[in-house]
Design a protein around this motif. Sequence first.
Motif, short mmCIF file in Angstrom:
data_model
loop_
_atom_site.label_atom_id
_atom_site.label_comp_id
_atom_site.label_asym_id
_atom_site.label_seq_id
_atom_site.Cartn_x
_atom_site.Cartn_y
_atom_site.Cartn_z
N TYR A 104 0.55 -1.28 -0.16
CA TYR A 104 0.05 0.00 -0.10
C TYR A 104 0.82 1.12 -0.21
CZ TYR A 104 -4.52 -1.95 0.33
OH TYR A 104 -5.89 -2.60 -0.05
N HIS A 105 2.03 1.27 0.87
CA HIS A 105 2.98 2.38 0.87
C HIS A 105 3.35 2.92 -0.69
CE1 HIS A 105 6.05 4.68 2.94
NE2 HIS A 105 6.70 4.54 1.79
N GLU A 106 3.98 1.73 -1.22
CA GLU A 106 4.48 2.08 -2.62
C GLU A 106 3.71 2.47 -3.60
OE1 GLU A 106 7.73 2.35 -3.04
OE2 GLU A 106 8.13 1.67 -1.19
N THR A 107 2.23 1.74 -3.46
CA THR A 107 0.96 2.11 -4.40
C THR A 107 0.76 3.51 -4.11
OG1 THR A 107 0.36 0.05 -4.34
CG2 THR A 107 -1.06 1.31 -5.17
N GLY A 108 0.96 4.00 -2.94
CA GLY A 108 0.62 5.45 -2.58
C GLY A 108 1.32 6.27 -3.38
N HIS A 109 2.70 6.04 -3.23
CA HIS A 109 3.52 6.86 -3.88
C HIS A 109 3.33 7.06 -5.35
CE1 HIS A 109 6.51 7.70 -0.81
NE2 HIS A 109 7.02 6.29 -0.65
N ALA A 110 3.05 5.78 -6.16
CA ALA A 110 2.98 5.91 -7.36
C ALA A 110 1.44 6.34 -7.85
CB ALA A 110 3.02 4.36 -7.96
N ASN A 128 12.69 7.71 5.25
CA ASN A 128 13.50 8.18 4.20
C ASN A 128 12.67 9.17 3.31
OD1 ASN A 128 15.83 8.45 2.47
ND2 ASN A 128 14.71 7.13 0.89
N ASP A 129 11.39 9.00 3.23
CA ASP A 129 10.47 9.84 2.36
C ASP A 129 10.44 11.39 3.17
OD1 ASP A 129 10.02 7.64 0.78
OD2 ASP A 129 8.11 6.95 1.74
N ILE A 130 10.23 11.27 4.57
CA ILE A 130 10.20 12.39 5.32
C ILE A 130 11.48 13.08 5.17
CG2 ILE A 130 9.79 13.13 7.75
CD1 ILE A 130 8.13 10.87 8.19
ZN ZN Z 1 8.11 5.63 0.67
#
Ligand code: ZN
Length: 614
Positions: free
Chosen positions: A427-433, A504-506
């Motif tokens: 879900y996290h990666e899909t969120g980015h995409a 890392n995103d933050i």
């Molecule tokens: Zn991320």
Amino acid sequence: MQEVKQPSKKPLIFYYLIAMLILMVLNMTFFPAILEKQVKEVSYTDFMSMTYENNIGLVQIEGEEITFTDKAQENVYQTVAIDSDTELVQRVYDHGGELNRIDTQPGLITSILVGWVLPLLPFLLIGWLLRRRMQKAMGGGDGMMFGMGGGSGARMYVPSSTGIRFSDVAGEEEAKELLGEIVDFLHDPEKYRRIGARLPKGALLVGPPGTGKTLLAKAVAGEANVPFFSIAGSEFVEMFVGRGAAKVRDLFKQANEKAPCIVFIDEIDTIGKKRDGQLAGNDEREQTLNQLLTEMDGFDGSKGVVVLAATNRPDSLDPALLRPGRFDRRIPVELPDLQGRIDILKVHAKKIRLAEDVDFQAVAKTAAGASGAELANIVNEAALRAVRSGRQYATQEDLQESVEVVIAGYQKKSRVLSDQEKKIVAYHETGHALVAAMQSHSAPVQKITIIPRTSGALGYTLQVDEGDHFLMSKEELLNKIATYTGGRAAEELVFHSITTGASNDIEQATKLARAMVTRYGMSEEFGFVAFETMTNQYLGGDTALACSPETQARVDERVTELVTGQYEKAMKILKENEDKLHRLAQYLYVHETITGQEFMNLLEQDAPSGTVSP
Ligand code: ZN
Ligand code: ADP
Ligand code: MG
């Protein structure tokens, strides 16, 4: 390229003196005894019988002693003279003997040969070995014991056909052009002198690590048909104070003798740091730098000595080094653009066996921001991967995968995520995409994967820009921040809890937002004012804050505002597309990897909900 050493002979003089001394003592005591012909004591009867057998050569009668040899004059005998034997002389004569002196001392030539030349050979051999070790030690930079006598330790390269040429350096056309001029000058100085043009004495190659600075310098050596002295800045700074300065002096002395020639100082920032007058200042380094400054003023540029230097910290260099007359020409060696990356890949691909249908452009696009060294590494990784899978040549897939290896590390086979963790990562990666795809001005998603990597990434989303990007608009930057926050937003939306996975995103999002406020003048409150300066642009880009504490606090507020705003935007996008989020995340959870094409197909399965503008 062949290396020719400039050996220092001084320390060995002592060695040879000691060797001579040892030989002298041996010659006075031991050698005469072994060199003298061995004399055999025999009885008078033996002497008489040998005479009667005609086996007699030289005979010497001297007081009590008779010394004689056999017919062949090989052995020397000695016996005691008997007074009553009055016919001795006649008898010897009758049987073919010769009355003469017998010299038991060795001849002059033999004694020199045996006494001096032969014993000297082992000493020479040891001396030769010592000298070789000394050279090696000096070349390696750690030869303190033998390296003390002198010599700059600079390697001198003589041009050879196997050397690196400009054609081995892909891209970097500007740098090659500027350096080409120097090569041309060294080939034909007269052409420049006729017009009265004076070429720069020194040129400084600056750029991030791995962009080919050292490679370019070597290529200059390969192209120019002149001697090439190469030394690393760190080699100047040694244990003993004063050695660095002496090395600089020696280096330039040698260079002046060999002119026209090139002197290359790699990583010059080691000695060329600003002299800041701090207490903990490095005296030795300053002396070395001062010597370098003096030498660069001292030599005659028209003679054809060109000094090249390379560094990735140009801002830390002493300003005195950079003034006209020293390193007045600055040659930027930047990270390659798309075409540059393609060319670099092609240069290195020549060294490995590749499938015919390899699309370098696609690989180069994925590897945005990679340096030449990383691209070389990517090609090599691809070859290794091909070997690992037992193929005869590397394929497009090998190359693509190795780009990811270089970006994110190897796939981790052993790390097993729990089911729940895997779901969260999906879900996290899909969120980015999804956030990226739903915004305009955002690079298209090329790949999403939730296979853990050795770098620690549990998954990642790969976005690839079409072509090169030199300017970023405020809108693009904001969208980028929103994309960074998309991962965390998806976690919160779906699981109503958040994880450490977004650290890392933050960090990235905050860095970008801070740069927008303090360096790009993109906040309404401050506008066209910079509060931060970049100090180390080629090495990660540290920044130094320059504003009052009150402003600092307000900057922090603005940054927080900015990021939070984008987080909310990302959340809104995800809420509006929740069905897509579920569909994509489920697919990713099952398949672990989604390509850009699959992603677009899944996205457009039902009526597109239109793009959301910020
Ligand atoms: Zn991320
Ligand atoms: P630096 O700029 O740090 O001195 P190097 O010159 O040592 O980088 O480059 C390291 C390696 O990267 C080179 O040996 C070469 O294989 C590869 N490389 C870097 N830039 C290029 C380029 N422009 N063309 C071809 N290879 C390159
Ligand atoms: Mg280098």
